[in-house]
Design a protein around this motif. Structure first.
Motif, PDB file in Angstrom:
ATOM      1  N   UNK A  37       0.841  -1.192   0.000  1.00  0.00           N
ATOM      2  CA  UNK A  37       0.000   0.000   0.000  1.00  0.00           C
ATOM      3  C   UNK A  37       0.889   1.261   0.000  1.00  0.00           C
ATOM      4  N   UNK A  38       1.134   1.803  -1.199  1.00  0.00           N
ATOM      5  CA  UNK A  38       2.044   2.948  -1.351  1.00  0.00           C
ATOM      6  C   UNK A  38       1.289   4.245  -1.069  1.00  0.00           C
ATOM      7  N   UNK A  39       1.905   5.096  -0.247  1.00  0.00           N
ATOM      8  CA  UNK A  39       1.280   6.382   0.050  1.00  0.00           C
ATOM      9  C   UNK A  39       2.212   7.526  -0.330  1.00  0.00           C
ATOM     10  N   UNK A  40       1.603   8.679  -0.607  1.00  0.00           N
ATOM     11  CA  UNK A  40       2.364   9.871  -0.973  1.00  0.00           C
ATOM     12  C   UNK A  40       2.481  10.751   0.267  1.00  0.00           C
ATOM     13  N   UNK A  41       3.674  11.235   0.513  1.00  0.00           N
ATOM     14  CA  UNK A  41       3.914  12.107   1.667  1.00  0.00           C
ATOM     15  C   UNK A  41       4.270  13.481   1.120  1.00  0.00           C
ATOM     16  N   UNK A  42       3.549  14.502   1.581  1.00  0.00           N
ATOM     17  CA  UNK A  42       3.815  15.853   1.077  1.00  0.00           C
ATOM     18  C   UNK A  42       4.896  16.520   1.898  1.00  0.00           C
ATOM     19  N   UNK A  43       5.608  17.400   1.289  1.00  0.00           N
ATOM     20  CA  UNK A  43       6.678  18.237   1.847  1.00  0.00           C
ATOM     21  C   UNK A  43       7.241  17.742   3.174  1.00  0.00           C
ATOM     22  N   UNK A  44       8.397  17.155   3.073  1.00  0.00           N
ATOM     23  CA  UNK A  44       9.071  16.631   4.257  1.00  0.00           C
ATOM     24  C   UNK A  44      10.435  17.294   4.409  1.00  0.00           C
ATOM     25  N   UNK A  45      10.714  17.786   5.627  1.00  0.00           N
ATOM     26  CA  UNK A  45      11.994  18.444   5.899  1.00  0.00           C
ATOM     27  C   UNK A  45      12.812  17.617   6.877  1.00  0.00           C
ATOM     28  N   UNK A  46      14.095  17.453   6.604  1.00  0.00           N
ATOM     29  CA  UNK A  46      14.990  16.778   7.544  1.00  0.00           C
ATOM     30  C   UNK A  46      15.672  17.861   8.375  1.00  0.00           C
ATOM     31  N   UNK A  47      15.347  17.881   9.664  1.00  0.00           N
ATOM     32  CA  UNK A  47      15.916  18.886  10.569  1.00  0.00           C
ATOM     33  C   UNK A  47      16.826  18.185  11.566  1.00  0.00           C
ATOM     34  N   UNK A  48      18.088  18.578  11.562  1.00  0.00           N
ATOM     35  CA  UNK A  48      19.083  17.990  12.470  1.00  0.00           C
ATOM     36  C   UNK A  48      18.770  18.390  13.912  1.00  0.00           C
TER      37      UNK A  48
ATOM     38  N   UNK B 192       2.349   8.249  15.869  1.00  0.00           N
ATOM     39  CA  UNK B 192       3.650   8.022  15.212  1.00  0.00           C
ATOM     40  C   UNK B 192       3.575   6.870  14.212  1.00  0.00           C
ATOM     41  N   UNK B 193       2.764   5.860  14.540  1.00  0.00           N
ATOM     42  CA  UNK B 193       2.610   4.710  13.643  1.00  0.00           C
ATOM     43  C   UNK B 193       2.039   5.092  12.280  1.00  0.00           C
ATOM     44  N   UNK B 194       1.319   6.208  12.249  1.00  0.00           N
ATOM     45  CA  UNK B 194       0.720   6.656  10.983  1.00  0.00           C
ATOM     46  C   UNK B 194       1.588   7.704  10.305  1.00  0.00           C
ATOM     47  N   UNK B 195       2.767   7.927  10.848  1.00  0.00           N
ATOM     48  CA  UNK B 195       3.698   8.925  10.307  1.00  0.00           C
ATOM     49  C   UNK B 195       5.100   8.372  10.102  1.00  0.00           C
TER      50      UNK B 195
ATOM     51  N   UNK C  84      11.637   7.269   7.502  1.00  0.00           N
ATOM     52  CA  UNK C  84      11.383   8.621   8.019  1.00  0.00           C
ATOM     53  C   UNK C  84      10.237   8.602   9.031  1.00  0.00           C
ATOM     54  N   UNK C  85      10.280   9.558   9.948  1.00  0.00           N
ATOM     55  CA  UNK C  85       9.178   9.723  10.902  1.00  0.00           C
ATOM     56  C   UNK C  85       8.791  11.194  10.855  1.00  0.00           C
ATOM     57  N   UNK C  86       7.662  11.473  10.189  1.00  0.00           N
ATOM     58  CA  UNK C  86       7.332  12.869   9.882  1.00  0.00           C
ATOM     59  C   UNK C  86       6.796  13.655  11.084  1.00  0.00           C
ATOM     60  N   UNK C  87       6.414  12.990  12.162  1.00  0.00           N
ATOM     61  CA  UNK C  87       5.911  13.779  13.298  1.00  0.00           C
ATOM     62  C   UNK C  87       6.928  13.965  14.421  1.00  0.00           C
ATOM     63  N   UNK C  88       8.184  13.588  14.193  1.00  0.00           N
ATOM     64  CA  UNK C  88       9.212  13.893  15.186  1.00  0.00           C
ATOM     65  C   UNK C  88       9.451  15.407  15.200  1.00  0.00           C
ATOM     66  N   UNK C  89       9.842  15.953  16.342  1.00  0.00           N
ATOM     67  CA  UNK C  89      10.102  17.399  16.444  1.00  0.00           C
ATOM     68  C   UNK C  89      11.312  17.746  15.566  1.00  0.00           C
ATOM     69  N   UNK C  90      12.397  17.014  15.757  1.00  0.00           N
ATOM     70  CA  UNK C  90      13.566  17.116  14.867  1.00  0.00           C
ATOM     71  C   UNK C  90      13.559  15.813  14.062  1.00  0.00           C
ATOM     72  N   UNK C  91      13.394  15.928  12.759  1.00  0.00           N
ATOM     73  CA  UNK C  91      13.219  14.732  11.936  1.00  0.00           C
ATOM     74  C   UNK C  91      14.534  14.076  11.524  1.00  0.00           C
ATOM     75  N   UNK C  92      15.666  14.758  11.762  1.00  0.00           N
ATOM     76  CA  UNK C  92      16.978  14.211  11.382  1.00  0.00           C
ATOM     77  C   UNK C  92      17.314  12.892  12.077  1.00  0.00           C
ATOM     78  N   UNK C  93      17.208  12.830  13.408  1.00  0.00           N
ATOM     79  CA  UNK C  93      17.628  11.622  14.123  1.00  0.00           C
ATOM     80  C   UNK C  93      16.967  10.320  13.653  1.00  0.00           C
ATOM     81  N   UNK C  94      15.674  10.355  13.340  1.00  0.00           N
ATOM     82  CA  UNK C  94      15.027   9.116  12.879  1.00  0.00           C
ATOM     83  C   UNK C  94      14.817   9.130  11.362  1.00  0.00           C
ATOM     84  N   UNK C  95      15.720   9.783  10.672  1.00  0.00           N
ATOM     85  CA  UNK C  95      15.770   9.736   9.203  1.00  0.00           C
ATOM     86  C   UNK C  95      16.947   8.801   8.911  1.00  0.00           C
ATOM     87  N   UNK C  96      16.635   7.573   8.534  1.00  0.00           N
ATOM     88  CA  UNK C  96      17.695   6.567   8.365  1.00  0.00           C
ATOM     89  C   UNK C  96      17.876   6.257   6.887  1.00  0.00           C
TER      90      UNK C  96
END
Ligand SMILES: Nc1nc2c(c(=O)[nH]1)N[C@H]1C(S)=C(S)[C@@H](COP(=O)(O)O)O[C@H]1N2
Ligand SMILES: [Mo]
Length: 196
Positions: free
Chosen positions: A77-88, A148-151, A172-184
């Motif tokens: 089940x492929x989903x589209x994610x809009x505008x995602x920023x990686x913040x360190x 978080x499971x839905x993000x 990626x985890x789009x609802x983290x405050x800083x998205x860098x750490x869980x951007x693998x």
């Protein structure tokens, strides 16, 4: 009397000015939020060749271990994610994507089926690991009983293009405050572990 008022006004103005100056320094530190040194090192061609991962292994406490590729993700089940920023963690914006395509980590784990022995057997931690051994950790509750499971996704496409230097798949985890750490990036495995 007039003189006292004048003196007071001068003192008040001086204090206000110095306070402004102070808070200004705090709000605008001379160094603006920049990429932290460790994070701003660009990925070299040699590293991206060395660490690129074509397969994602789902293993550990699962009934059906999986080996997934971009093609197997595309069949899910492929989903589209809009505008995602990686913040360190430092606050620097490292990367911004207009759009991504991926599959929920939750769907991947449901396909592999975590080995739960009963209703209260839900103390698991899930490690997303990269080929350079960078890793991020999730808990069962975050993925199955929390927004978080839905993000949290494994993505395989950014801005309509396959992932190249950080490929083939990124978690990626789009609802983290800083998205860098869980951007693998260079993602190679999802490991399910039981808390003993
Ligand atoms: N595999 C892997 N993933 C990683 C890292 C890493 O060193 N290796 N660095 C992390 C850090 S600290 C940050 S801030 C972001 C940076 O993402 P970018 O390289 O796309 O800018 O990725 C994260 N993911
Ligand atoms: Mo970072």
């Amino acid at each position: 009397m007039k003189k006292i008022v004048k003196i007071c006004t001068v003192i008040f103005a001086a204090c206000t000015f110095s306070m402004c100056n102070n808070s200004d320094k705090q709000d605008n530190p001379t160094a603006p939020a920049t990429k932290s040194e460790a994070c701003m090192k660009p990925i070299s061609a040699a590293d991206s060749a060395k660490f690129l991962s074509k397969q994602l292994e789902v293993k550990g406490e699962v009934e059906t271990p999986l080996i997934l590729t971009v093609d197997s993700l595309k069949a899910m089940n492929v989903v589209k994610i809009d505008s995602f920023k990686v913040v360190c963690q430092s606050g620097g914006v490292m990367k911004a994507s207009e759009s991504c395509k991926g599959v929920l980590l939750k769907d991947i784990l449901e396909k592999a089926k975590i080995k739960q022995t009963g209703h209260k057997d839900r103390n698991f931690y899930i490690v997303a690991r990269a080929t350079d051994d960078y890793k991020a950790t999730f808990s069962w509750a975050e993925i199955f009983n929390n927004p978080t499971g839905l993000n949290t996704y494994v993505i395989f496409e950014e801005n309509g293009q396959p992932i190249k230097h950080q490929g083939d798949m990124i978690l990626i985890c789009t609802n983290d405050i800083k998205t860098g750490p869980r951007h693998v990036f260079w993602l190679k495995s999802i490991e399910v572990n039981r808390v003993n």
